[in-house]
Structure formats: structure tokens, C-alpha cells
Design an enzyme around this catalytic site. Structure first.
Site, short mmCIF file in Angstrom:
data_model
loop_
_atom_site.label_atom_id
_atom_site.label_comp_id
_atom_site.label_asym_id
_atom_site.label_seq_id
_atom_site.Cartn_x
_atom_site.Cartn_y
_atom_site.Cartn_z
CE1 TYR A 174 2.45 -7.37 2.63
CE2 TYR A 174 2.43 -9.76 2.80
CZ TYR A 174 2.30 -8.61 2.05
OH TYR A 174 2.04 -8.71 0.70
CG ASP B 254 -1.95 -1.07 1.21
OD1 ASP B 254 -2.24 -1.57 0.12
OD2 ASP B 254 -2.48 -1.42 2.29
#
Length: 229
Positions: free
Chosen positions: A80, A15
Site C-alpha cells: 500500500y 476503499d
């Protein structure tokens, strides 16, 4: 020029506002013959200060079908990491770009750890995904599917109100990891329980805007690993 037409393929995307460490890419230079070390030096001079090339090498490997090395298809996994802080103690301002402060009440990391285990394994994560912009059908309706396998979800206590959430998997749905982190933070804040997560994994259609909210941008980075790295 020939180099102006080079297409770069990355192992994955993040993102906007999320950092990537160990991102793997591949590209073809066609008829241009440059040594990897020469490319490294040239890119080091041209890239902005927040992007660095750690290593370039020729991709000579092929798979069993004779297909060449590919940053996406040869990736072995993606990790992540979401860094957070909570509690009354002030957060180190030097970490403000890479860690999110969730308020003066300390999060219950033990409850978050217990809930994190619920995400491990193969599940339908439709309730923890957002539809990409410009799309309207659900994942199942457009044929992409919403079942994913998560290898591990860890909540790591770093002390003094600092913690991080690590999610290890091969592939995720759009904003899935941020929604998983948001759900775990809500568990830590006492807003929802592990039973809510169980129900959403079992019945994804029950999702509402109130039940799952993505973690804010600012604490996340993606540490990506490609095949052979």
C-alpha cells in the site's frame, strides 16, 4: 450468455476512491475457449478508461494439494502506498487526485520514519482497525483475529514537501493501513508520539476516537502482487 455468468475473484479490495496498481484476478470461462490475447483485446475495448488489463494468461499451476491457482490464496504480498504533501509551497494541482495535502506546516518525516518501525513485525492491530459496516463484535469475538504481520513500513522523502508512506504486508484488517498512515501523520504533526503507538499496539483496548484517525482518501493506492507475477 455463458460469459455473462463469469465470476471474477480479485487478490484484494481497496476503499472507495483508492486506486489499485497491479491488481491480480482470476476467473473461469467454463466451456468457452478463448485465447488470452483475444480476451485482452476484447476487454481493452470494453473497459472504461481508468481500468486497463496488462496481461492475461492461463493459470495452469496447482499447489501441493492439487488445488488450482487462486488470486487470493496464492498472493505473495500487498504493498500500500500513500502519497502526501505538506508545507507552505503549493502542491502540483496535477497530483490532486493521487496525493493528499496535510496543511502548511511541514511534517517531521524523521519522527515519522522512527515511528514507522514500530509497526513492523507481528502485532495485534485491533486499535488500528475499524469494524466493517454492519458488524458489532470485536475481531477477537467474531473469530477472525486481529493479529497481523507487517513486513515493512517506509516513509520516503521525495523532496519539496512531497513524501510517500509504503506498507508491505500479506493481509490487513479493515481500514488498518489508513489508520496506520493517519497515526504516522499525527506523529509528523507533533500531535502524538511513538509512545502512543507502542501503547496502542500493546493494549489495543485503549483506542479512542481521538487517538487514531484514518488518513483521508485521496492519497492512497494498493500495489498488489499475486503468486507468479
Amino acid at each position: 450468455s455463458q460469459l455473462a455468468q463469469v465470476r471474477v475473484v480479485a487478490a484484494g479490495r481497496t476503499d472507495s476512491g483508492v486506486h489499485a496498481r497491479g491488481q491480480t484476478v482470476h476467473f473461469e470461462l467454463g466451456g468457452v475457449d478463448l485465447e488470452p490475447q483475444e480476451l485482452e483485446r476484447a476487454l481493452g475495448r470494453l473497459l472504461p478508461a481508468d481500468v486497463a488489463v496488462s496481461r492475461i494468461e492461463r493459470a495452469v499451476e496447482v499447489d501441493a494439494a492439487g488445488r488450482p491457482w487462486h488470486a487470493i490464496y496464492w498472493a505473495t504480498g500487498k504493498q500500500y502506498v500513500y502519497r502526501l504533501h505538506s508545507g507552505r509551497a503549493a502542491m502540483d494541482p496535477m497530483q490532486r487526485l493521487y496525493r493528499h495535502h496535510f496543511g502548511p506546516v511541514a511534517l517531521d518525516l524523521a519522527a515519522m520514519t522512527e515511528a514507522a518501525a514500530l509497526f513492523e513485525g507481528e502485532h495485534d492491530f485491533a486499535a488500528f482497525a475499524n469494524l466493517p459496516r454492519g458488524t458489532s463484535p470485536a475481531y477477537g469475538a467474531c473469530g477472525s483475529g486481529s493479529v497481523r504481520r507487517v513486513a515493512a513500513v517506509r516513509v520516503v522523502d521525495e523532496g519539496d514537501g512531497y513524501a510517500r508512506i509504503e506498507v508491505l504486508l500479506k493481509g490487513a484488517l479493515y481500514k488498518m493501513v489508513r489508520n496506520v498512515v493517519g497515526a504516522l501523520v499525527d506523529v509528523g504533526a507533533g500531535k502524538v508520539t511513538g509512545d502512543t503507538i507502542k501503547q496502542l499496539l500493546a493494549e489495543p483496548s485503549l483506542r479512542s476516537r481521538r487517538s487514531v484517525k484514518a488518513a483521508p482518501i485521496g492519497g492512497g493506492d494498493g500495489s498488489r502482487r499475486g503468486g507468479g507475477v
